[in-house]
Motif scaffolding. Sequence first.
Motif, PDB file in Angstrom:
ATOM      1  N   VAL A  60     -55.394 -20.040 -16.972  1.00 58.49           N
ATOM      2  CA  VAL A  60     -54.021 -19.242 -16.558  1.00 58.49           C
ATOM      3  C   VAL A  60     -53.945 -19.811 -15.000  1.00 58.49           C
ATOM      4  O   VAL A  60     -52.672 -20.169 -15.677  1.00 58.49           O
ATOM      5  N   VAL A  61     -54.519 -20.386 -14.925  1.00 58.00           N
ATOM      6  CA  VAL A  61     -54.121 -20.603 -13.200  1.00 58.00           C
ATOM      7  C   VAL A  61     -53.577 -22.111 -12.755  1.00 58.00           C
ATOM      8  O   VAL A  61     -52.553 -22.206 -12.147  1.00 58.00           O
ATOM      9  N   MET A  62     -54.291 -22.733 -13.949  1.00 57.97           N
ATOM     10  CA  MET A  62     -53.682 -23.751 -14.249  1.00 57.97           C
ATOM     11  C   MET A  62     -52.470 -23.892 -14.743  1.00 57.97           C
ATOM     12  O   MET A  62     -51.228 -24.761 -14.157  1.00 57.97           O
ATOM     13  N   GLY A  63     -52.044 -22.755 -15.811  1.00 64.53           N
ATOM     14  CA  GLY A  63     -50.852 -22.869 -16.210  1.00 64.53           C
ATOM     15  C   GLY A  63     -49.772 -22.534 -15.410  1.00 64.53           C
ATOM     16  O   GLY A  63     -48.457 -22.745 -14.740  1.00 64.53           O
ATOM     17  N   VAL A  64     -49.907 -21.271 -14.415  1.00 66.89           N
ATOM     18  CA  VAL A  64     -49.662 -20.479 -13.735  1.00 66.89           C
ATOM     19  C   VAL A  64     -48.714 -21.472 -12.138  1.00 66.89           C
ATOM     20  O   VAL A  64     -48.039 -21.865 -12.165  1.00 66.89           O
ATOM     21  N   SER A  65     -49.995 -22.659 -12.403  1.00 66.06           N
ATOM     22  CA  SER A  65     -49.879 -23.626 -11.329  1.00 66.06           C
ATOM     23  C   SER A  65     -48.859 -25.111 -11.430  1.00 66.06           C
ATOM     24  O   SER A  65     -47.873 -25.005 -10.941  1.00 66.06           O
ATOM     25  N   LEU A  66     -48.811 -25.009 -12.538  1.00 65.03           N
ATOM     26  CA  LEU A  66     -48.170 -25.969 -13.178  1.00 65.03           C
ATOM     27  C   LEU A  66     -46.495 -25.530 -13.433  1.00 65.03           C
ATOM     28  O   LEU A  66     -45.048 -26.114 -12.912  1.00 65.03           O
ATOM     29  N   LEU A  67     -46.246 -24.409 -13.753  1.00 71.20           N
ATOM     30  CA  LEU A  67     -45.077 -22.922 -13.684  1.00 71.20           C
ATOM     31  C   LEU A  67     -44.527 -24.151 -12.677  1.00 71.20           C
ATOM     32  O   LEU A  67     -43.186 -23.235 -12.390  1.00 71.20           O
ATOM     33  N   VAL A  68     -44.908 -23.445 -11.410  1.00 72.31           N
ATOM     34  CA  VAL A  68     -44.377 -23.927 -10.241  1.00 72.31           C
ATOM     35  C   VAL A  68     -44.287 -24.374  -9.555  1.00 72.31           C
ATOM     36  O   VAL A  68     -42.852 -24.441  -8.655  1.00 72.31           O
ATOM     37  N   LEU A  69     -44.363 -25.540  -9.820  1.00 71.78           N
ATOM     38  CA  LEU A  69     -44.326 -26.749  -9.505  1.00 71.78           C
ATOM     39  C   LEU A  69     -42.551 -27.326 -10.373  1.00 71.78           C
ATOM     40  O   LEU A  69     -42.262 -28.269  -9.987  1.00 71.78           O
ATOM     41  N   PHE A  70     -42.829 -27.273 -11.479  1.00 70.99           N
ATOM     42  CA  PHE A  70     -41.495 -27.389 -12.498  1.00 70.99           C
ATOM     43  C   PHE A  70     -40.638 -26.409 -12.626  1.00 70.99           C
ATOM     44  O   PHE A  70     -39.414 -26.382 -13.577  1.00 70.99           O
ATOM     45  N   ARG A  71     -40.598 -25.147 -11.464  1.00 71.65           N
ATOM     46  CA  ARG A  71     -39.683 -23.437 -12.305  1.00 71.65           C
ATOM     47  C   ARG A  71     -38.982 -24.171 -12.040  1.00 71.65           C
ATOM     48  O   ARG A  71     -38.274 -25.300 -11.374  1.00 71.65           O
ATOM     49  N   ASP A  75     -43.496 -19.732   0.690  1.00 72.50           N
ATOM     50  CA  ASP A  75     -42.429 -20.300  -0.195  1.00 72.50           C
ATOM     51  C   ASP A  75     -42.511 -18.659  -1.554  1.00 72.50           C
ATOM     52  O   ASP A  75     -42.817 -18.029  -1.202  1.00 72.50           O
ATOM     53  N   ARG A  76     -40.976 -18.776  -2.636  1.00 75.88           N
ATOM     54  CA  ARG A  76     -40.408 -17.459  -3.112  1.00 75.88           C
ATOM     55  C   ARG A  76     -39.389 -18.062  -4.388  1.00 75.88           C
ATOM     56  O   ARG A  76     -39.372 -19.194  -4.132  1.00 75.88           O
ATOM     57  N   PHE A  77     -40.119 -16.942  -5.121  1.00 73.22           N
ATOM     58  CA  PHE A  77     -39.349 -17.701  -6.502  1.00 73.22           C
ATOM     59  C   PHE A  77     -37.885 -17.990  -6.131  1.00 73.22           C
ATOM     60  O   PHE A  77     -36.766 -18.041  -6.862  1.00 73.22           O
ATOM     61  N   ALA A  78     -37.046 -16.064  -5.816  1.00 74.88           N
ATOM     62  CA  ALA A  78     -35.685 -16.465  -5.781  1.00 74.88           C
ATOM     63  C   ALA A  78     -35.299 -16.892  -4.608  1.00 74.88           C
ATOM     64  O   ALA A  78     -36.137 -17.699  -3.330  1.00 74.88           O
ATOM     65  N   ARG A  79     -34.246 -18.003  -4.862  1.00 70.67           N
ATOM     66  CA  ARG A  79     -33.325 -19.015  -4.141  1.00 70.67           C
ATOM     67  C   ARG A  79     -32.649 -18.193  -2.415  1.00 70.67           C
ATOM     68  O   ARG A  79     -32.218 -19.262  -1.574  1.00 70.67           O
ATOM     69  N   THR A  80     -32.614 -16.667  -2.992  1.00 76.24           N
ATOM     70  CA  THR A  80     -31.436 -16.698  -1.859  1.00 76.24           C
ATOM     71  C   THR A  80     -32.410 -15.120  -1.337  1.00 76.24           C
ATOM     72  O   THR A  80     -32.800 -14.586  -1.466  1.00 76.24           O
ATOM     73  N   ASN A  90     -35.871 -22.877 -11.017  1.00 74.99           N
ATOM     74  CA  ASN A  90     -35.112 -22.728  -9.895  1.00 74.99           C
ATOM     75  C   ASN A  90     -35.842 -23.506  -8.307  1.00 74.99           C
ATOM     76  O   ASN A  90     -36.790 -22.964  -8.332  1.00 74.99           O
ATOM     77  N   GLY A  91     -35.343 -24.775  -8.660  1.00 74.81           N
ATOM     78  CA  GLY A  91     -36.098 -25.443  -7.827  1.00 74.81           C
ATOM     79  C   GLY A  91     -36.939 -26.153  -7.744  1.00 74.81           C
ATOM     80  O   GLY A  91     -38.069 -25.431  -7.220  1.00 74.81           O
ATOM     81  N   PRO A  92     -37.802 -26.894  -8.848  1.00 73.22           N
ATOM     82  CA  PRO A  92     -38.703 -27.303  -8.983  1.00 73.22           C
ATOM     83  C   PRO A  92     -39.292 -28.241  -7.567  1.00 73.22           C
ATOM     84  O   PRO A  92     -38.592 -28.356  -7.108  1.00 73.22           O
ATOM     85  N   VAL A  93     -40.180 -28.746  -7.980  1.00 77.22           N
ATOM     86  CA  VAL A  93     -40.738 -29.227  -6.805  1.00 77.22           C
ATOM     87  C   VAL A  93     -40.645 -30.512  -7.073  1.00 77.22           C
ATOM     88  O   VAL A  93     -40.317 -31.679  -6.550  1.00 77.22           O
TER      89      VAL A  93
END
Lengths: 274, 389
Positions: free
Chosen positions: A117-128, B58-63, A130-133
């Motif tokens: 689960v942690v691995m999944g959410v961390s990759l989701l954060v990376l590729f999100r 960091d946060r999910f929302a952009r604004t 809106n504003g992916p890393v």
Amino acid sequence: MSDVFLSRSGRRALLGFFGAFLIFLYAPTLVLVMFSLNDSAVAGFPFVGATLRWYSAAVHEPEVRKALLASIEVGLATAFLATGVALGVSYALARRRFPGRSVVSALALLPLVVPTVVMGVSLLVLFRPNGPVIPIPLSLWAVLIGHVVVALPFCILILMPRIASIDRRLEEAAEDLGASWWQTFRLVVLPLIGPAVVSSLLVGFVTSVDEVVIASFLVGDQVTLPVYLYSGLRFAERTMMLVPVASVMIVASFVLVVAADLVRRAGDRRLGAA
Amino acid sequence: MTTATETAEPPVPGRKMLSRTARERRSGLTLSLPAIVILLVFFIVPLYFVVRFSLGIDRFARTEAAAELTGELASFSLELWRDFLGHGVELEILGMATIGLPLAAVGVAAVALVLGAVGGGRLGRHGGFVSMGCFALLLAPFFTIPWGNHLLRVAQLSSEGDFLRLFFKSVTMATTSSVLAVAIAFPIAYTLAYGVRGSKYTWLLIVIAPFLTSYLLRIFAWKVILGDQGVVNTALFGIGLRDPEHPLSFLIYSQFTVILVLLYAWVPFIVLPMFIALQAIDRKLLEAATDLGASRLQGLRKVTLPLAAPGIVAAFLFVFIPSIGEYITPSLVGGTQGYMFGQAIAQQFVGGTLNWQTGSVLSIFLLAVVLFLTLATSKFLRQGGGTVA
């Protein structure tokens, strides 16, 4: 002759327990396969009669086909990528002394203990979206990356001990005869660890095809088969269509596991002879 | 590679050795490079960003406006960590006395007990007792006996904090299924090592093969069997023991089911480390014990069990560590009663209660717990870990 570990009656009791355990272990799967053949809208009693209609319904469902295809693609790509990468690092860990070796080995095995689960959410954060890393869209590509990370330690655990168990003198002999590192690797090492490479490919494939947690966070529009099965379970009316798919997958993975073990045993014999 | 030029060099011993070490270093790193890059970029960096989320960087929302809507922190703050961990803990013993404790005390006690359980053996003659005592104290608040809808327990940890309470519940479920899994797997391993005739390894494969088949699908099978319209219930309807209007609903969507299915999923796997530990025991030790007049039971208690103990502990950890963060099993067969910590994390990211920052706090906490356990017990894991491949 009396046995120091077990009396006769103790042995009988343990074998009885063992038998009951095997039933507990295999019954759910057998029941699943049995009810996949039941001519009824629910997977339960009464057993109306045998039919293949749920199998044919599943085969004719385009969603199932697409998901299956997606899983096979990701699975194959995971198998080759993870095995390729694992070959390099396994060889390095088994045969080379270099700075940071212990760090690399710890890092390579770390994904084994991190909850998926942690691995999944961390990759989701990376590729999100809106504003992916890292701008990789949520898709089968993203799933592939996650699966390579998950499969890597398993492949290394298979390959590294094999490489380490090869008689070093064989490689030294090849090098003394003027073979380059690559020639030695290709002509001496690879043939000796061939069976391990095959089991590493199999394990990489199976790991990916079975993985659902990371995939469920990262799939885009096209789901993989486990994600399809997992999300389909929420709808009662779709369950009967999933049962045959699940049955086939369980039986197929069982066959793969046994095949992988046979290959491994063949590998043990080959190395024993070398 | 560069090896062609190296082999062409004149065979001056000292120089060749030097260049060989340098070459080894270089090629060792080169060969590891793809793995290092993949793991750094797609494993370590993502976790780093989860940490940033958990701290409000960091946060999910952009604004700003969107952040207001999602209720996210806009800058560095420990607020979410305080929300999660800033609660007292109640320890209830035997369902009677309740003691309020600060969380820090519970944490320190847990860490001390883990270290005591791992390192106690080194404390000389009574080390074994210290070790076992610590282990028992660790398990006591978490081990329960599933009994239909109810759980029988010695002690219980609870808290005002919702996520903290959920964490305790998940640890309880993981502990229970691990203990039961070990209790079932030990006799199986014992049978495999000393009881079966014929090829032990074929039997071993028969026991382990299910573990290597699809995890999801084996749980799927249980859902089909235990559901309200499932095999067990419809069988009960069929023989008239149960009315179709009133299925045995605790069969699915309860803590009991989650514990049962987790146990089912992991038992075949942990037979392996215990089997290997038992296999390694020298038969002569048992023969010596018997010659000195020990009964088989005494032999088991005084010789076999202590020698197999590392394998047993490894087996426990092999179930426990993945179970605390389990997600699939409780989602499929847990319902609201069997809800676990791993699900809460997922829920924060993709479910109804969207809050990536809170989800990140929970993720990092879970990761920290798992990593601490892994590091503290690495000597056991390594002993049993050789068996994973």
